[in-house]
Scaffold this active site. Structure first.
Site, PDB file in Angstrom:
ATOM      1  N   ASP A   1       0.840  -1.116   0.009  1.00 31.68           N
ATOM      2  CA  ASP A   1       0.004   0.015   0.150  1.00 31.68           C
ATOM      3  C   ASP A   1       0.859   1.356   0.023  1.00 31.68           C
ATOM      4  O   ASP A   1       2.045   1.373   0.242  1.00 31.68           O
ATOM      5  CB  ASP A   1      -0.789   0.033   1.167  1.00 31.68           C
ATOM      6  CG  ASP A   1      -0.436   0.080   2.547  1.00 31.68           C
ATOM      7  OD1 ASP A   1       0.601  -0.834   2.675  1.00 31.68           O
ATOM      8  OD2 ASP A   1      -0.621   0.784   3.445  1.00 31.68           O
TER       9      ASP A   1
ATOM     10  N   GLU B   1      -0.189  -1.083   5.583  1.00 31.55           N
ATOM     11  CA  GLU B   1       0.763  -0.619   6.476  1.00 31.55           C
ATOM     12  C   GLU B   1       0.715   0.727   6.936  1.00 31.55           C
ATOM     13  O   GLU B   1       1.388   1.055   7.976  1.00 31.55           O
ATOM     14  CB  GLU B   1       2.110  -0.840   5.798  1.00 31.55           C
ATOM     15  CG  GLU B   1       3.487  -0.696   6.784  1.00 31.55           C
ATOM     16  CD  GLU B   1       4.058   0.777   6.691  1.00 31.55           C
ATOM     17  OE1 GLU B   1       4.828   0.913   7.660  1.00 31.55           O
ATOM     18  OE2 GLU B   1       3.691   1.202   5.860  1.00 31.55           O
TER      19      GLU B   1
ATOM     20  N   GLU C   1      11.826  -1.721   3.594  1.00 35.36           N
ATOM     21  CA  GLU C   1      11.650  -0.103   3.588  1.00 35.36           C
ATOM     22  C   GLU C   1      12.720   0.540   3.087  1.00 35.36           C
ATOM     23  O   GLU C   1      13.809  -0.008   3.038  1.00 35.36           O
ATOM     24  CB  GLU C   1      11.454   0.284   5.062  1.00 35.36           C
ATOM     25  CG  GLU C   1      10.146  -0.188   5.535  1.00 35.36           C
ATOM     26  CD  GLU C   1       8.999   0.556   5.547  1.00 35.36           C
ATOM     27  OE1 GLU C   1       9.147   1.507   4.521  1.00 35.36           O
ATOM     28  OE2 GLU C   1       7.875   0.276   5.674  1.00 35.36           O
TER      29      GLU C   1
END
Length: 369
Positions: free
Chosen positions: A84, A142, A171
């Protein structure tokens, strides 16, 4: 045409080519708009792409896709990335600038964190016989409230999907390893006084003025630097919100100061609260409004040492909180590793360097081949 150099593109058929050009794969992922709560299309595309590979067992939970090898290796690694994004801000469809080593891919999610997802999908396709068994997790929600987080959901419903000796979260980290993460704690301190007309201020007791000793203490606070598993975490304690007063002619009888404490992962939440209550802010009554534990980097694990060697650069501490903490809570040490500059996460002008896509992909393949 969109903005200069940016052709208007539509994704036709939502087909992901996991063995082709990484830049093309990332652009397709970016163009599959997936603001939190709207991940079905991208999850469908990811599931379909992964099911084409016989070496992967693929399962799905809502809009989370899990794929894993089952080769009976001595060790299992978990590699995860969220699908997302934050809301679109005129930054779709994707576009590129530059060329060669200077090529940049722009668009919502390119940095946070579809660059990492592209790397992981390509590696999942490539690594048919890895030296460790791998579980790949592509999850939803998230970027919004904890109650919706896909990784938290499967930690409750399918904890075996997250089981392993070491985990990597994709990330953005400038293609370097950022170990663990800080914990975060938000507390409120309420100061009270006595209301009065401001023309007769001596009849009241100003609650905003009563916050002065607290603010003075915060101003004098010196953040600690703490070494955890060889990485240096810098802590921080700051006032982030203050509220008080009801009108321009009334002495306020209440003032609320909200503080955010970012603490090193050598402490539990309980230890962080005790440190504030008994040491830094002794004499003030604290109300805890939000808390999340940090994560130790676990760089003493054999798999972590091999990963650091494959990346070829010294790891650094992660400043901020990420979902690596969810793995740590399950006893799985974890690091952040992905293409893109974390300072561009959620920015309207976020981008991902193509060179970092390649370097991250190559590092994963070196580590797990």
């Amino acid at each position: 045409m969109g903005r200069a150099g940016r052709p208007a593109r539509r994704v036709s058929g939502m087909v992901l080519d996991l063995e082709g050009d990484l830049v093309a794969l990332l652009r397709t992922l970016v163009d599959l708009e997936s603001v939190s709560g709207n991940e079905k299309a991208i999850a469908d595309a990811v599931e379909e792409a992964l099911r084409r590979y016989d070496h992967l067992e693929v399962e799905r939970d809502a809009d989370l896709v899990m794929a894993r090898t089952n080769l009976g290796r001595d060790e299992r690694i978990v590699i995860a990335g969220h699908l997302d994004t934050v809301p679109v801000a005129g930054n779709l469809p994707s576009w590129t600038t530059g060329e060669g080593d200077d090529l940049l891919i722009w668009g919502r999610g390119s940095c946070d964190m579809k660059g990492g997802v592209a790397v992981q999908l390509a590696a999942a396709a490539r690594l048919a016989e890895p030296n460790r068994d791998i579980t790949w997790i592509f999850y939803d929600n998230e970027e919004i409230a904890e109650e919706f987080n896909g990784l938290a959901r499967v930690a409750r419903s399918h904890p075996d999907w997250l089981s392993g000796s070491f985990a990597v979260l994709g990330e953005p980290s400038n293609a370097g390893i950022e170990g663990g993460c800080q914990g975060t704690l938000r507390v409120r301190i309420t100061l009270t006084g006595r209301a009065a007309h401001s023309a007769r201020a001596w009849m009241g007791d100003n609650a905003i003025h009563a916050a002065a000793p607290l603010l003075t203490r915060l101003l004098a606070y010196e953040p600690r630097q703490i070494v955890v598993d060889g990485l240096t975490y810098r802590e921080g304690l700051n006032a982030v919100k203050i509220e008080g007063g009801i009108a321009g002619n009334v002495i306020p009888d209440r003032c609320v100061v909200e503080l955010n404490y970012r603490f090193a992962p050598d402490k539990s939440v309980e230890q962080a609260v005790a440190y504030l209550r008994d040491d830094v802010l002794a004499g003030f009554e604290l109300e805890v409004v939000d808390a999340a534990a940090g994560a130790r980097p676990g760089l003493d694990q054999p798999a972590a040492a091999a990963f650091v060697a494959a990346v070829g650069a010294a790891p650094s501490a992660k400043f901020g909180w990420t979902d690596v903490a969810r793995f740590a809570a399950m006893g799985v040490p974890a690091v952040n590793f992905g293409p893109g500059n974390p300072s561009k996460a959620h920015a309207d002008d976020e981008f991902c360097p193509a060179a970092e896509l390649t370097s991250c992909y190559e590092a994963l393949v070196r580590w797990l081949s």
